[in-house]
Design an enzyme around this catalytic site. Structure first.
Site, PDB file in Angstrom:
ATOM      1  CB  CYS A  63      -0.899  -0.035   1.226  1.00 20.82           C
ATOM      2  SG  CYS A  63      -1.567   1.546   1.695  1.00 20.82           S
ATOM      3  CB  CYS A  66       1.459   1.265   4.207  1.00 24.30           C
ATOM      4  SG  CYS A  66      -0.273   0.867   4.384  1.00 24.30           S
ATOM      5  NE  ARG A 398       6.371  -2.354 -10.996  1.00 21.90           N
ATOM      6  CZ  ARG A 398       6.223  -3.019 -12.126  1.00 21.90           C
ATOM      7  NH1 ARG A 398       6.864  -4.156 -12.314  1.00 21.90           N
ATOM      8  NH2 ARG A 398       5.448  -2.575 -13.077  1.00 21.90           N
ATOM      9  CD1 TRP A 405      -2.124   1.149 -10.833  1.00 21.82           C
ATOM     10  CD2 TRP A 405      -3.908   2.024 -11.845  1.00 21.82           C
ATOM     11  NE1 TRP A 405      -2.360   2.385 -10.274  1.00 21.82           N
ATOM     12  CE2 TRP A 405      -3.451   2.945 -10.882  1.00 21.82           C
ATOM     13  CE3 TRP A 405      -5.032   2.356 -12.605  1.00 21.82           C
ATOM     14  CZ2 TRP A 405      -4.067   4.181 -10.664  1.00 21.82           C
ATOM     15  CZ3 TRP A 405      -5.648   3.593 -12.383  1.00 21.82           C
ATOM     16  CH2 TRP A 405      -5.162   4.478 -11.430  1.00 21.82           C
ATOM     17  CD  GLU A 444      -3.978   8.743   3.651  1.00 23.37           C
ATOM     18  OE1 GLU A 444      -3.543   8.254   4.695  1.00 23.37           O
ATOM     19  OE2 GLU A 444      -3.558   9.796   3.141  1.00 23.37           O
ATOM     20  CG  HIS A 448      -5.247  10.654  -3.625  1.00 20.53           C
ATOM     21  ND1 HIS A 448      -4.294  10.081  -2.828  1.00 20.53           N
ATOM     22  CD2 HIS A 448      -5.197  11.973  -3.379  1.00 20.53           C
ATOM     23  CE1 HIS A 448      -3.699  11.026  -2.116  1.00 20.53           C
ATOM     24  NE2 HIS A 448      -4.219  12.172  -2.438  1.00 20.53           N
ATOM     25  CB  VAL A 477      -2.034   7.830 -10.171  1.00 17.33           C
ATOM     26  CG1 VAL A 477      -1.469   7.145  -8.928  1.00 17.33           C
ATOM     27  CG2 VAL A 477      -3.523   8.079  -9.988  1.00 17.33           C
ATOM     28  CG  ASN A 478       1.819   6.401 -13.668  1.00 15.53           C
ATOM     29  OD1 ASN A 478       1.517   5.678 -12.736  1.00 15.53           O
ATOM     30  ND2 ASN A 478       1.692   6.028 -14.935  1.00 15.53           N
ATOM     31  CE  LYS A 493       4.802   4.832  -8.355  1.00 16.90           C
ATOM     32  NZ  LYS A 493       4.310   3.536  -8.823  1.00 16.90           N
ATOM     33  CD1 TRP A 496       3.797   2.502 -19.220  1.00 14.86           C
ATOM     34  CD2 TRP A 496       1.790   2.493 -20.154  1.00 14.86           C
ATOM     35  NE1 TRP A 496       3.585   1.248 -19.735  1.00 14.86           N
ATOM     36  CE2 TRP A 496       2.350   1.221 -20.317  1.00 14.86           C
ATOM     37  CE3 TRP A 496       0.513   2.730 -20.676  1.00 14.86           C
ATOM     38  CZ2 TRP A 496       1.694   0.186 -20.982  1.00 14.86           C
ATOM     39  CZ3 TRP A 496      -0.136   1.710 -21.337  1.00 14.86           C
ATOM     40  CH2 TRP A 496       0.459   0.447 -21.485  1.00 14.86           C
TER      41      TRP A 496
HETATM   42  P1  FAD Z   1       1.612   1.042 -11.744  1.00 18.25           P
HETATM   43  O1  FAD Z   1       1.341   2.493 -11.719  1.00 18.25           O
HETATM   44  O2  FAD Z   1       0.916   0.214 -10.748  1.00 18.25           O
HETATM   45  O3  FAD Z   1       1.259   0.507 -13.189  1.00 18.25           O
HETATM   46  C1  FAD Z   1       1.118  -0.889 -13.452  1.00 18.25           C
HETATM   47  C2  FAD Z   1       1.407  -1.142 -14.911  1.00 18.25           C
HETATM   48  O4  FAD Z   1       0.419  -0.501 -15.714  1.00 18.25           O
HETATM   49  C3  FAD Z   1       2.728  -0.532 -15.386  1.00 18.25           C
HETATM   50  O5  FAD Z   1       3.767  -1.459 -15.188  1.00 18.25           O
HETATM   51  C4  FAD Z   1       2.468  -0.264 -16.852  1.00 18.25           C
HETATM   52  O6  FAD Z   1       2.672  -1.447 -17.598  1.00 18.25           O
HETATM   53  C5  FAD Z   1       0.993   0.047 -16.893  1.00 18.25           C
HETATM   54  N1  FAD Z   1       0.717   1.481 -16.894  1.00 18.25           N
HETATM   55  C6  FAD Z   1       1.363   2.470 -16.265  1.00 18.25           C
HETATM   56  N2  FAD Z   1       0.758   3.645 -16.510  1.00 18.25           N
HETATM   57  C7  FAD Z   1      -0.297   3.381 -17.298  1.00 18.25           C
HETATM   58  C8  FAD Z   1      -1.305   4.172 -17.898  1.00 18.25           C
HETATM   59  N3  FAD Z   1      -1.338   5.490 -17.728  1.00 18.25           N
HETATM   60  N4  FAD Z   1      -2.231   3.564 -18.648  1.00 18.25           N
HETATM   61  C9  FAD Z   1      -2.214   2.221 -18.850  1.00 18.25           C
HETATM   62  N5  FAD Z   1      -1.284   1.430 -18.306  1.00 18.25           N
HETATM   63  C10 FAD Z   1      -0.340   1.998 -17.544  1.00 18.25           C
HETATM   64  N6  FAD Z   1      -0.268   4.771  -4.599  1.00 18.25           N
HETATM   65  C11 FAD Z   1      -0.015   5.857  -3.843  1.00 18.25           C
HETATM   66  O7  FAD Z   1       1.066   5.927  -3.245  1.00 18.25           O
HETATM   67  N7  FAD Z   1      -0.915   6.877  -3.758  1.00 18.25           N
HETATM   68  C12 FAD Z   1      -2.119   6.835  -4.393  1.00 18.25           C
HETATM   69  O8  FAD Z   1      -2.920   7.744  -4.275  1.00 18.25           O
HETATM   70  C13 FAD Z   1      -2.429   5.694  -5.167  1.00 18.25           C
HETATM   71  N8  FAD Z   1      -3.629   5.566  -5.789  1.00 18.25           N
HETATM   72  C14 FAD Z   1      -3.940   4.422  -6.458  1.00 18.25           C
HETATM   73  C15 FAD Z   1      -5.209   4.255  -7.008  1.00 18.25           C
HETATM   74  C16 FAD Z   1      -5.565   3.066  -7.643  1.00 18.25           C
HETATM   75  C17 FAD Z   1      -6.950   2.877  -8.208  1.00 18.25           C
HETATM   76  C18 FAD Z   1      -4.614   2.015  -7.732  1.00 18.25           C
HETATM   77  C19 FAD Z   1      -4.990   0.711  -8.409  1.00 18.25           C
HETATM   78  C20 FAD Z   1      -3.344   2.177  -7.203  1.00 18.25           C
HETATM   79  C21 FAD Z   1      -2.997   3.370  -6.564  1.00 18.25           C
HETATM   80  N9  FAD Z   1      -1.740   3.549  -5.990  1.00 18.25           N
HETATM   81  C22 FAD Z   1      -1.451   4.662  -5.252  1.00 18.25           C
HETATM   82  C23 FAD Z   1      -0.666   2.582  -6.263  1.00 18.25           C
HETATM   83  C24 FAD Z   1       0.227   3.109  -7.403  1.00 18.25           C
HETATM   84  O9  FAD Z   1      -0.530   3.753  -8.408  1.00 18.25           O
HETATM   85  C25 FAD Z   1       0.984   1.990  -8.096  1.00 18.25           C
HETATM   86  O10 FAD Z   1       0.075   1.001  -8.499  1.00 18.25           O
HETATM   87  C26 FAD Z   1       2.032   1.328  -7.236  1.00 18.25           C
HETATM   88  O11 FAD Z   1       2.902   2.302  -6.721  1.00 18.25           O
HETATM   89  C27 FAD Z   1       2.847   0.326  -8.066  1.00 18.25           C
HETATM   90  O12 FAD Z   1       3.437   1.014  -9.157  1.00 18.25           O
HETATM   91  P2  FAD Z   1       4.061   0.347 -10.434  1.00 18.25           P
HETATM   92  O13 FAD Z   1       5.403   0.931 -10.676  1.00 18.25           O
HETATM   93  O14 FAD Z   1       3.999  -1.116 -10.352  1.00 18.25           O
HETATM   94  O15 FAD Z   1       3.141   0.802 -11.680  1.00 18.25           O
END
Ligand code: FAD
Length: 730
Positions: A63, A66, A398, A405, A444, A448, A477-478, A493, A496
């Site tokens: 999370c 967290c 991750r 997502w 949280e 958001h 969000v990214n 991040k 994308w």
């Molecule tokens: P992620 O952002 O999880 O992306 C997963 C995969 O999706 C990527 O590897 C890529 O292949 C693909 N991807 C990336 N961007 C896009 C895009 N724009 N469109 C389509 N595909 C894409 N974390 C927080 O700290 N604060 C928050 O407020 C928060 N809100 C969230 C809300 C939701 C609904 C979700 C599901 C998650 C949220 N998170 C939040 C978690 C955060 O967004 C990431 O999921 C987590 O940090 C893991 O990141 P990651 O690098 O694996 O990539």
């Protein structure tokens, strides 16, 4: 310090705490942190019936909030280390599969959750949720004091009195307490300074601290107090003086008092964890290609969402029931899963649709989520949690949110393929919004996301716009999270898709980088298409069914809790399927590719179905050798046939200028080779019921009779005509 307040249990507690601190590392925290790492076997025994109060952070290592909050919690624990054994600070990682049930017992539904347990709490429900406004250490500290003061008859034995001192108490203080020094902190009613210093000095002997309110006029006058806060040191020889500090602040008072002659630290030891080296088995990295989507991630997301996140609610009511129904309905409709998973989703959807009323006990839902009905088509979703495309460089990076997502994007893109007149463009977005609001553990994050949804989701007018809406909001969000603690350094991040994945998605207008949304949409449709989903590391359905069957006999209860979670690097039951060549990359020919992909649903269906047929055929042969007690088809664990290399075939056909229809043909050919051998068995035993087969035979018999009748009729008519007078006769 007043000795009368000390309690022998406190020492035991500290020893226990010190021992616990050496427990295995709990996700975001390690034994080197000044807090207690609790887990399934130590949580209840430490927190309940304890002579000290406990403040526990229930968190999930995946999370994001967290992760953000961890430094604050660590700093708070260090800040109030001296307050033990009156109050202990602890953590539990609820994402750790072993702890999930216990977290459920403590009523944890979102992360992070801070709970305060008074000394001598009796049950998990006795914990009080503490709000953590603005993540500030000061607010948290004050909140602890407020909760400590809530103790009535069961005051923690090691905690000094925190209430303001009266004139009478001060007057006879040295007669009733065997200490040399008494520090009086004069302050206003709202100030926490006096109580903080009192707790800071809790472990020191030969000194006591009391707060005196500015409203206590007699004392204020007696000591000539003119400013609040200010402090005076009274000595048991009857003398007193103002405490000489540069600033009227906690650390200055504490520093002064701890260094008074004759003041020593008591027998308590801070709950600092010994500096033991952290033993972690690194999880072996699974090679993953960033241009692909992995079924292992998607199935893990489904398992975690339905069997872990939803399971946190012992009873689902009202809005949560509606959210779950909508979410599962969308999954059943659009998730391009393997056949048994699709069966699973459809059966859960059917069950939910038949639920009347707005109350579902999770125990009832759990039966559906874990059940395999005898004699029906196997409907199984693995309980393995295996991250492939979503594997982070550290266990807390991750994982689940990444897979969620991915699942959401996949669903919005699948909806664009099923478009029908009158389809609600918000069908998928609405369902995922409901899921996030009702169940997503990172509360949280959910807030958001809800903010973004409330702002603009209702402006979406088509399924294409829905896919783009989610893409653009995910990028927001990214952008917000880029460079923060939640970012995996190996997976920055980015906005994308980056140019190396989709060059045409990026354009330049007036020297500014802008998105070409038409190209982005095409890319999303290709990237999140069934053909780009790879089965590496998924447990073969065949083996899964056998395992499920075996585990059901042994007691299916634990199935839902994910026995196959990846921990400590041991890769469980995961199947590393043959690697398939990378196929979908955006290139100038994307238009042609996109047109071809339109038919891919039928392709994927055929692909999976034929695999199931094949598996069933093989099972029928092998099943005879296996136990007759297994009522579902027992399928081979060997997956060597499983993967028709559709990616490679696709590429070959594309190079020859052919498209999806030919690919389907190629697939049929491939499947045909294997299936032809058992063609009749397949016809009779798998696709048709006995009734169907009997009707076929009767129809065949009737049509033969009909042909025979017609033949006889024409023959007789010819003979008859030959016998007529007009016919020339010899
Ligand atoms: P992620 O952002 O999880 O992306 C997963 C995969 O999706 C990527 O590897 C890529 O292949 C693909 N991807 C990336 N961007 C896009 C895009 N724009 N469109 C389509 N595909 C894409 N974390 C927080 O700290 N604060 C928050 O407020 C928060 N809100 C969230 C809300 C939701 C609904 C979700 C599901 C998650 C949220 N998170 C939040 C978690 C955060 O967004 C990431 O999921 C987590 O940090 C893991 O990141 P990651 O690098 O694996 O990539």
């Amino acid at each position: 310090m007043a000795r009368g307040r000390c309690h022998p249990h406190a020492l035991l507690l500290l020893l226990l705490a010190a021992a616990l601190a050496g427990a295995p590392p709990g996700g975001l925290y390690s034994p080197g942190d000044p807090l207690v790492l609790l887990q399934v076997d130590t949580l209840e025994s430490s927190v309940l019936n304890s002579s000290s109060a406990w403040l526990v952070e229930f968190y999930a290592s995946w999370c994001g909030h967290c992760v953000h909050f961890a430094p604050t919690w660590r700093a708070l624990a260090a800040d109030i280390q001296e307050w033990s054994p009156a109050v202990n600070v602890a953590v539990v990682d609820c994402a750790d599969i072993a702890n999930q049930k216990t977290c459920g017992k403590f009523g944890i539904t979102g992360f992070p959750t801070l709970k305060f347990f008074k000394a001598f709490s009796k049950s998990p429900e006795d914990g009080t949720k503490i709000f953590h406004p603005g993540d500030s250490i000061q607010n948290l500290r004050q909140s602890i004091i407020t909760n400590l003061e809530m103790h009535k008859e069961t005051w923690p034995p090691a905690c000094p009195p925190l209430e303001p001192a009266s004139v009478e108490e001060i007057r006879g203080f040295f007669q009733t307490n065997n200490v040399t020094y008494l520090a009086l902190i004069f302050e206003t009613n709202e100030s926490f300074l006096g109580r903080e210093v009192t707790l800071d000095m809790l472990q020191y002997e030969n000194v006591a601290v009391r707060r005196v309110l500015s409203s206590e006029e007699e004392l204020v006058k007696k000591y000539g107090v003119t400013a609040f806060p200010s402090s005076f040191l009274l000595i048991n020889n009857g003398t007193f003086s103002r405490i000489p500090v540069q600033m009227e602040a906690r650390s200055f008072y504490t520093h002064f008092l701890q260094r008074l002659p004759g003041v020593t630290r008591g027998p308590y030891m801070p709950t600092r964890a010994p500096d033991t080296p952290i033993k972690t088995t690194p999880i072996p990295r699974k090679p993953a290609d960033r241009s692909k989507v992995y079924m292992a991630d998607l199935e893990s997301a489904l398992h975690y969402a339905l069997r872990v996140e939803v399971a946190r609610f012992s009873v689902l009511t009202g809005e949560r029931v509606r959210a779950l129904k909508d979410f599962v309905a969308v999954l059943a409709k659009y998730f391009p899963g393997r056949p048994f998973v699709q069966n699973f989703l459809r059966s859960v959807d059917r069950w939910l649709r038949n639920v009347r009323g707005s109350r579902i006990p999770y125990s009832a839902l759990k039966l559906v989520l874990t059940n395999r009905k005898e004699g029906q088509a196997p409907a199984v979703l693995s309980n393995n949690v295996t991250w492939v495309g979503c594997q982070g460089s550290e266990p807390h990076f991750r994982g689940y949110p990444c897979s969620l997502w991915t699942l959401f994007h996949l669903l919005t893109v699948q909806a664009t393929r099923h478009r029908r007149l009158g389809t609600d463009p918000l069908e998928v977005l609405g369902a995922m919004r409901g899921y996030v609001q009702s169940f997503f553990g990172c509360r949280e994050c959910a807030q958001h996301f809800e903010g973004m949804a409330a702002e603009s989701m209702d402006k979406v007018r088509s399924v294409d716009e829905a896919a783009l809406w989610l893409w653009s909001r995910h990028n927001r969000v990214n952008a917000r999270l880029a460079g923060t603690e939640t970012e995996d350094p190996q997976f920055p991040k980015l906005q994308w898709p980056p140019p190396e994945l989709c060059h045409p998605c990026h354009s330049v207008v007036k020297r500014r980088q802008v998105w070409d949304e038409a190209a982005v949409l095409q890319f999303l449709k290709a990237y999140f298409s069934p053909i780009n989903i790879f089965l590496n590391y998924t447990e073969p359905e065949t083996a899964l069914v056998v395992r499920r069957s075996r585990e059901a006999k042994e007691g299916a209860g634990e199935w839902a809790m994910g026995v196959g979670m990846e921990v400590g690097g041991s890769e469980r039951r995961g199947f590393s399927g043959p690697r398939k060549p990378s196929i979908v990359r955006m290139n100038p020919k994307m238009q042609e590719l996109e047109e071809d992909i339109v038919d891919l649903d039928s392709f994927s269906e055929l692909h999976y179905k034929s695999k199931a047929l094949k598996a069933a055929a093989v099972a029928a042969n092998k099943g005879r050798q296996l136990s007759k007690r297994d009522t579902i088809p027992l399928l081979l664990a060997d997956d060597s046939h499983q993967a028709f290399d559709y990616a490679a075939a696709w590429e070959r056909l594309r190079q020859r200028g052919l498209g999806s229809k030919q690919l389907i043909g190629a697939l049929e050919e491939d499947e045909g080779d294997t299936l032809r051998r058992s063609h009749w068995f397949r016809m009779l035993g798998v696709g048709f019921s006995r009734l169907d087969v009997s009707l076929c035979i009767i129809l065949y018999f009737l049509s033969s009779m009909c042909l025979l009748g017609m033949y006889t009729f024409f023959r007789m008519r010819t003979r008859h005509r030959k016998g007529r007078p007009s016919f020339p006769t010899a």
